[in-house]
Design a protein around this motif. Structure first.
Motif, PDB file in Angstrom:
ATOM      1  N   PRO A   1      42.827  43.943  41.995  1.00 51.63           N
ATOM      2  CA  PRO A   1      44.005  43.194  42.429  1.00 51.63           C
ATOM      3  C   PRO A   1      45.032  44.090  43.112  1.00 51.63           C
TER       4      PRO A   1
ATOM      5  N   ILE B   1      48.857  44.710  43.510  1.00 52.83           N
ATOM      6  CA  ILE B   1      50.080  44.389  42.770  1.00 52.83           C
ATOM      7  C   ILE B   1      51.246  45.157  43.370  1.00 52.83           C
TER       8      ILE B   1
ATOM      9  N   CYS C   1      49.262  39.977  48.308  1.00 50.34           N
ATOM     10  CA  CYS C   1      49.378  40.536  46.955  1.00 50.34           C
ATOM     11  C   CYS C   1      48.859  39.524  45.944  1.00 50.34           C
ATOM     12  N   ASP C   2      48.222  40.029  44.926  1.00 51.88           N
ATOM     13  CA  ASP C   2      47.709  39.170  43.868  1.00 51.88           C
ATOM     14  C   ASP C   2      48.701  39.017  42.727  1.00 51.88           C
ATOM     15  N   GLY C   3      49.653  39.934  42.633  1.00 55.41           N
ATOM     16  CA  GLY C   3      50.674  39.883  41.588  1.00 55.41           C
ATOM     17  C   GLY C   3      51.913  40.647  42.008  1.00 55.41           C
TER      18      GLY C   3
ATOM     19  N   ARG D   1      51.248  35.152  37.921  1.00 54.84           N
ATOM     20  CA  ARG D   1      51.138  36.253  38.875  1.00 54.84           C
ATOM     21  C   ARG D   1      52.474  36.949  39.116  1.00 54.84           C
TER      22      ARG D   1
ATOM     23  N   THR E   1      47.939  44.087  35.282  1.00 50.05           N
ATOM     24  CA  THR E   1      46.705  44.245  36.055  1.00 50.05           C
ATOM     25  C   THR E   1      45.553  43.497  35.392  1.00 50.05           C
TER      26      THR E   1
ATOM     27  N   ASP F   1      45.834  40.883  33.401  1.00 48.86           N
ATOM     28  CA  ASP F   1      46.106  39.449  33.552  1.00 48.86           C
ATOM     29  C   ASP F   1      45.721  38.954  34.944  1.00 48.86           C
ATOM     30  N   ILE F   2      46.066  39.731  35.953  1.00 48.12           N
ATOM     31  CA  ILE F   2      45.753  39.347  37.333  1.00 48.12           C
ATOM     32  C   ILE F   2      44.243  39.382  37.572  1.00 48.12           C
ATOM     33  N   ARG F   3      43.565  40.367  36.992  1.00 46.07           N
ATOM     34  CA  ARG F   3      42.106  40.439  37.115  1.00 46.07           C
ATOM     35  C   ARG F   3      41.459  39.177  36.546  1.00 46.07           C
TER      36      ARG F   3
ATOM     37  N   ASN G   1      44.371  36.021  44.729  1.00 40.98           N
ATOM     38  CA  ASN G   1      45.357  35.009  45.101  1.00 40.98           C
ATOM     39  C   ASN G   1      44.912  34.363  46.409  1.00 40.98           C
TER      40      ASN G   1
END
Length: 151
Positions: free
Chosen positions: A16, A18, A69-71, A111, A133, A135-137, A142
């Protein structure tokens, strides 16, 4: 082809992206201390140093998601310890509004996080970034950015 595409999250090697907005006086110093103490945390986090967490414009957060961005995490001084007196109180109010807006926009509100990390809390910075990280994984990439939102 069977018509089923592989999700990037399922592919080996997906990490991800971030973005962390960090207050110069506390959180950025905590991140710097984590580095000086050779504490390991995920390398896929990019830290942007700001004078105060209260300076994070909501458009910065939306633009980060729009650009891939994923987070996103906003880190600031603990309430009552802000070098600019009330900056982190603005952050707290904006955080609640941004969570709701992201949900409305179709982006999982998980996110986006806001955390209070002081200059001496290097371990807390490491643990926060590592937890985010993970949590986003679990959420995956996104890919739900609504194209009709104009920033």
């Amino acid at each position: 082809m069977s018509g089923i595409e592989k999700s990037p999250a399922k592919e080996a090697g997906w990490e991800p992206k971030i973005l962390a907005f960090a207050c110069n006086w506390c959180s950025y110093t905590g991140a710097d201390l984590a580095g000086l103490n050779r504490m390991k945390y995920p390398e896929n986090v990019r830290v942007i140093r700001l004078p105060c967490s209260g300076r994070v414009n909501p458009q910065f957060i939306l633009r980060a998601f729009q650009k891939g961005c994923d987070g996103v995490i906003v880190c600031g001084c603990h309430p009552g310890d802000c070098h600019y007196s009330t900056g982190n109180y603005f952050t707290r109010r904006r955080f609640l509004l941004m969570k709701r807006f992201l949900e409305y926009s179709g982006i999982d509100s998980g996110r986006f996080k806001a955390r209070w990390i002081s200059a001496s809390e290097a371990a807390k910075f490491r643990d926060t970034i590592t937890g985010l990280t993970e949590d986003i994984r679990a959420l995956g990439p996104n890919d739900k950015w609504p194209g009709d939102i104009i920033i």
